[in-house]
Design a protein around this motif. Structure first.
Motif, PDB file in Angstrom:
ATOM      1  N   GLY A  18     -10.353   1.919   1.236  1.00  0.00           N
ATOM      2  CA  GLY A  18      -9.337   2.076   0.207  1.00  0.00           C
ATOM      3  C   GLY A  18      -8.035   1.352   0.485  1.00  0.00           C
ATOM      4  N   LEU A  19      -7.991   0.529   1.520  1.00  0.00           N
ATOM      5  CA  LEU A  19      -6.769  -0.182   1.896  1.00  0.00           C
ATOM      6  C   LEU A  19      -6.927  -1.677   1.611  1.00  0.00           C
ATOM      7  CD1 LEU A  19      -6.060   1.519   5.346  1.00  0.00           C
ATOM      8  CD2 LEU A  19      -5.028   2.078   3.129  1.00  0.00           C
ATOM      9  N   ASP A  20      -5.916  -2.278   0.981  1.00  0.00           N
ATOM     10  CA  ASP A  20      -5.916  -3.720   0.772  1.00  0.00           C
ATOM     11  C   ASP A  20      -5.699  -4.418   2.108  1.00  0.00           C
ATOM     12  OD1 ASP A  20      -6.251  -3.495  -1.957  1.00  0.00           O
ATOM     13  OD2 ASP A  20      -4.091  -3.408  -2.357  1.00  0.00           O
ATOM     14  N   LYS A  80       4.993  -4.383  -3.148  1.00  0.00           N
ATOM     15  CA  LYS A  80       4.322  -3.374  -2.337  1.00  0.00           C
ATOM     16  C   LYS A  80       2.891  -3.779  -2.040  1.00  0.00           C
ATOM     17  CE  LYS A  80       7.216   0.519  -3.699  1.00  0.00           C
ATOM     18  NZ  LYS A  80       8.258  -0.279  -4.295  1.00  0.00           N
ATOM     19  N   THR A  81       2.324  -4.631  -2.869  1.00  0.00           N
ATOM     20  CA  THR A  81       1.024  -5.231  -2.576  1.00  0.00           C
ATOM     21  C   THR A  81       1.126  -6.708  -2.866  1.00  0.00           C
ATOM     22  OG1 THR A  81       0.208  -4.838  -4.816  1.00  0.00           O
ATOM     23  CG2 THR A  81      -0.242  -3.132  -3.166  1.00  0.00           C
ATOM     24  N   GLN A  82       0.374  -7.513  -2.156  1.00  0.00           N
ATOM     25  CA  GLN A  82       0.411  -8.958  -2.306  1.00  0.00           C
ATOM     26  C   GLN A  82      -0.833  -9.419  -3.039  1.00  0.00           C
ATOM     27  OE1 GLN A  82       2.954 -10.762  -1.466  1.00  0.00           O
ATOM     28  NE2 GLN A  82       4.121  -9.233  -0.352  1.00  0.00           N
ATOM     29  N   GLU A  83      -0.670  -9.882  -4.281  1.00  0.00           N
ATOM     30  CA  GLU A  83      -1.799 -10.371  -5.044  1.00  0.00           C
ATOM     31  C   GLU A  83      -2.055 -11.836  -4.697  1.00  0.00           C
ATOM     32  OE1 GLU A  83      -3.706  -8.599  -6.884  1.00  0.00           O
ATOM     33  OE2 GLU A  83      -2.535  -6.771  -6.686  1.00  0.00           O
ATOM     34  N   THR A  89      -1.008  -0.178   2.791  1.00  0.00           N
ATOM     35  CA  THR A  89      -1.245   1.117   2.149  1.00  0.00           C
ATOM     36  C   THR A  89      -0.527   1.148   0.799  1.00  0.00           C
ATOM     37  OG1 THR A  89       0.711   2.271   3.004  1.00  0.00           O
ATOM     38  CG2 THR A  89      -1.212   2.142   4.459  1.00  0.00           C
ATOM     39  N   ASP A  90      -0.939   2.079  -0.052  1.00  0.00           N
ATOM     40  CA  ASP A  90      -0.286   2.224  -1.350  1.00  0.00           C
ATOM     41  C   ASP A  90       1.153   2.699  -1.214  1.00  0.00           C
ATOM     42  OD1 ASP A  90      -2.570   1.419  -2.661  1.00  0.00           O
ATOM     43  OD2 ASP A  90      -3.321   3.469  -2.954  1.00  0.00           O
ATOM     44  N   GLY A  91       1.488   3.308  -0.096  1.00  0.00           N
ATOM     45  CA  GLY A  91       2.828   3.854   0.094  1.00  0.00           C
ATOM     46  C   GLY A  91       3.858   2.855   0.564  1.00  0.00           C
ATOM     47  N   GLY A  92       3.470   1.582   0.711  1.00  0.00           N
ATOM     48  CA  GLY A  92       4.439   0.568   1.120  1.00  0.00           C
ATOM     49  C   GLY A  92       4.382   0.189   2.584  1.00  0.00           C
TER      50      GLY A  92
END
Length: 761
Positions: free
Chosen positions: A674-676, A36-39, A713-716
């Motif tokens: 607040g968004l990656d 859901k997030t790319q590190e 977003t945190d929601g995917g």
């Protein structure tokens, strides 16, 4: 074989629905999880990726331990590179020069200075470790045309030289291996919508998960259409693809079954006239000329064709693997695939330079548009274009079985490779007519060539059928002397059989018949010195061959009847250095190769030029990362080529390959509101090349810039905006391969903007 393919495809889908299995590769690739997030990756993690290509055992290994040059590109990197075709992705591989300017299919791919005039004679494309088709190139068909990238791909390995002359199809050049995503205990997936400034409408979807204990699935695909990157005025690019990958985890291994069904095509972009008013957005095909009637054969039969169908692939690739471990260090890996379908080519092919209408009009003054009925004056530019139709049906059944014994100090593998394949060709190429030099320009009446087929230049009509069998027995032995030193050796004994007949002229008379049976031995040997935890060196030598396929015999039939075996012998040496630090990794590979016996034929009927080529150079593959979110990847190639044997071009450079090229891909991860977010780009720079073996046509070097922005977003949800060829560079990838004197060239793709939104769950 058609019934067999239907059974394999049905079996794979049925197992998915019934919950009996789910997809996995023969090698031990890690389960995919759509994050859901790319590190950001750390450099050491990057260089210690798992690779599954080049190992005789069929097992996976760490990239850092490999004693050969291999590049791995994962799904995230593929997405950022935004390749417009499969071959477009190969530009990210050091040592490779890929001309993907022909559209979604029909690329030209060159490797490490190996000779070639087009297509991709030294490229093999694998799916799940099995070649999609044994011959790397047929006329109007190279391996990358049989594969489409979508969200079901987990990563791609790209192996240059090294052990490739011994394993798999024995390709001594470049082997690219696409590995599919597989399921895990968690149900997850992605839905993605894409659009662009050239009218793209595309929907991708992929889902994976568990059907039962130790039973997993992955299914996905896409549907898309557009008027084309070069606007044809109609939906010239359209298609869909569906893939199912099924895995059953066994007590001592894994079972994999997959099927991939594709129906996708796009306009065939060809060299265009290099005159005022024509740029990189120009395409010949359009609504006024896409429909045509061609005449062929001795009796003047006719056939209606839609040139707008361009080049594509309508077929399926189905297969799987069995990977088992036994007591005593024994293991078995069996990989298999069946390919069948149609890979047709239709296009408007330039025949010579553009000319003033007055020089070809019957009245020397004007001519009339065949569709518009408009009268065009004598100073109007026109060009003779051939309405080419190549209908090609292929099949292949391939199996690669390897048995391995492994101990603390050694690993020994014996393998058996077999591929049975066929082709059915129907061609009518030529069919010249004069068209207006303007995008989608119509044909004209009042020109003898257009109104009387027999007055034009040439036509080449054939019907051909061929069957091939490639059988190889291979062995490999690796010994570990200490924690720092290891060595390996491999041998491959390959038998190659071809039965092939050609009816030239479509008059029902077979005038070329081939019954070929030849055996050749290939080998590789390497030494690996891991002198510290972070650095190592490898040295490798290999000798392989490219065995002749159907078209080699047709184009060189006189040489075959005189007893020449038409094998291209390839000798290579490599010296590599690898470095892995906390924030930096580097692969540097020096290479030297010699290719003997290559033949170059400009167009059917022309005499073959027999060549020996030598090349040496340096490949660089590096990445830098820091804790602030900045990273940069670099790949580059510096090489020198020479034609050392040729009746007319000895001492010249190999055609269409730059002396140097470099790609820089910086990326910066940051947070906004607040968004990656990630800002990325790719700067490509390429040196000058010669457009022909005579070295009389110079293709200037160029630079190309691509940029993109990703917001998550945190929601995917993820949003991505990208622009390719930001400066709208109009550089050429090639001149006119059929006539070096003609004022034609094929441009790189024009500036485009794409946008997509995806949801991961």
């Amino acid at each position: 074989m058609t019934n067999l393919h239907f059974k394999l495809s049905t079996l794979a889908i049925s197992l998915a629905v019934a919950g009996l299995c789910t997809g996995v590769v023969a090698a031990e690739a890690p389960n995919v999880q759509v994050a859901k997030t790319q590190e950001p990756k750390k450099a050491k993690e990057y260089i210690e990726q798992i690779v599954v290509t080049g190992t005789a055992s069929g097992k996976s290994m760490k990239k850092v331990d490999a004693s050969y040059a291999i590049t791995t590109i994962d799904a995230e990197s593929i997405e950022r590179l935004a390749p417009k075709s499969t071959a477009d992705l190969f530009k990210a591989v050091p040592g490779v020069w890929a001309e993907s300017s022909g559209g979604v299919s029909g690329a030209n791919v060159f490797v490490r200075g190996f000779p070639g005039g087009g297509d991709a004679p030294f490229l093999t494309v694998q799916l799940q470790g099995v070649p999609v088709y044994q011959p790397s190139t047929l006329s109007f068909l190279e391996n990358s045309s049989l594969f489409r990238i979508d969200e079901t791909v987990q990563f791609m390995d790209a192996l240059r030289g090294g052990p490739s002359s011994v394993v798999s199809a024995g390709q001594p050049g470049l082997t690219t291996n696409f590995i599919l995503k597989e399921g895990s205990d968690a149900t997850e997936g992605r839905f993605k919508y894409s659009t662009s400034d050239y009218g793209l409408q595309r929907v991708d979807a992929v889902v994976s998960g568990s059907l039962a204990e130790d039973l997993y699935f992955m299914a996905g695909g896409y549907a898309q259409e557009s008027s084309g990157i070069r606007d044809a005025g109609f939906n010239s690019e359209k298609g869909q693809q569906f893939t199912v990958n099924i895995t059953k985890v066994l007590d001592n291994g894994k079972l994999n079954l997959f099927t991939r069904v594709t129906d996708d095509h796009g306009a065939w972009y060809l060299p265009t006239p290099l005159v005022a008013g024509v740029d990189n957005s120009y395409t010949q095909v359009g609504p006024l000329n896409r429909q045509a009637t061609i005449e062929f054969g001795p009796n003047g039969e006719s056939k209606a064709i839609d040139i707008g169908d361009g080049r594509g692939w309508k077929g399926a690739i189905s297969g799987g693997s069995l990977d088992l471990d036994f007591d005593g260090g024994w293991s078995l890996v069996d990989r298999f695939a069946y390919t069948s379908g149609d890979a047709n080519t239709l296009g408007l092919v330039p025949n010579g330079s553009p000319v003033a209408l007055s020089t070809v009009a019957d009245n020397g003054v004007s001519a009339i548009g065949a569709v518009s009925q408009k009268t065009y004056g004598g100073d109007t530019l026109v060009q003779q274009l051939g309405r080419w139709a190549v209908l090609k049906n292929i099949e292949a059944l391939t199996n690669d079985l390897a048995m391995t014994k492994k101990s603390d100090s050694y690993q020994a593998t014996l393998g058996l490779y077999r591929s049975d394949y066929s082709v059915k060709d129907w061609w009518s190429i030529g069919n010249q007519a004069y068209y207006l030099v303007q995008a989608g320009g119509e044909a004209l009446t009042g020109i003898d060539c257009n109104d009387n087929k027999d007055s034009c230049d040439w036509n080449y009509d054939i019907s051909a059928v061929g069957d091939g069998k490639t059988s190889a027995f291979y062995g490999a032995f690796e010994y570990t002397f200490s924690d720092q030193w290891s060595a390996d050796i491999g041998l491959r004994n390959e038998n190659h059989q071809i039965d092939y007949t050609v009816d030239e002229g479509l008059d029902g008379v077979i005038n070329k018949s081939v019954d070929y049976d030849q055996t050749d031995l290939s080998w590789t040997a390497g030494i690996n010195w891991q002198f510290s935890d972070n650095a190592g060196v490898f040295l490798r030598a290999s000798e392989g061959s490219k065995m002749p396929s159907f078209d080699d015999f047709r184009d060189n039939y006189d040489a075959y009847t005189k007893g020449e075996n038409l094998i291209k012998d390839v000798t290579q040496y490599e010296l590599g250095y690898k470095l892995a630090l906390d924030n930096l990794n580097l692969y540097a590979t020096g290479f030297f190769n010699e290719v003997k016996g290559d033949t170059f034929v400009r167009k059917p009927g022309d005499p073959a030029e027999v060549l020996t080529n030598e090349a040496y150079g340096l490949e660089l593959d590096a990445a830098y990362f820091n804790d602030s979110g900045f990273s940069i990847n670099m790949n580059g190639t510096l090489q020198s080529t020479e034609i050392t044997e040729s009746p007319i071009n000895k001492g010249n450079e190999a055609q269409r390959q730059p002396k140097w090229q470099i790609r820089l891909t910086p990326s910066y991860d940051f947070e906004v509101a607040g968004l990656d977010s990630t800002l990325y780009g790719t700067l490509s720079a390429v040196g000058d090349r010669y457009g022909n073996n005579e070295n009389t046509v110079v293709l200037d070097g160029y630079e190309k810039l691509d940029i993109g922005l990703i917001v998550r977003t945190d929601g995917g949800l993820k949003f991505e905006l990208g622009m390719q060829n930001v400066t709208d560079e109009d550089a050429l990838t090639e001149g006119d391969p059929r006539s070096a004197d003609a004022a034609n060239g094929r441009y790189i793709m024009p500036r485009t903007t794409t946008f997509n939104v995806s949801y991961d769950f």
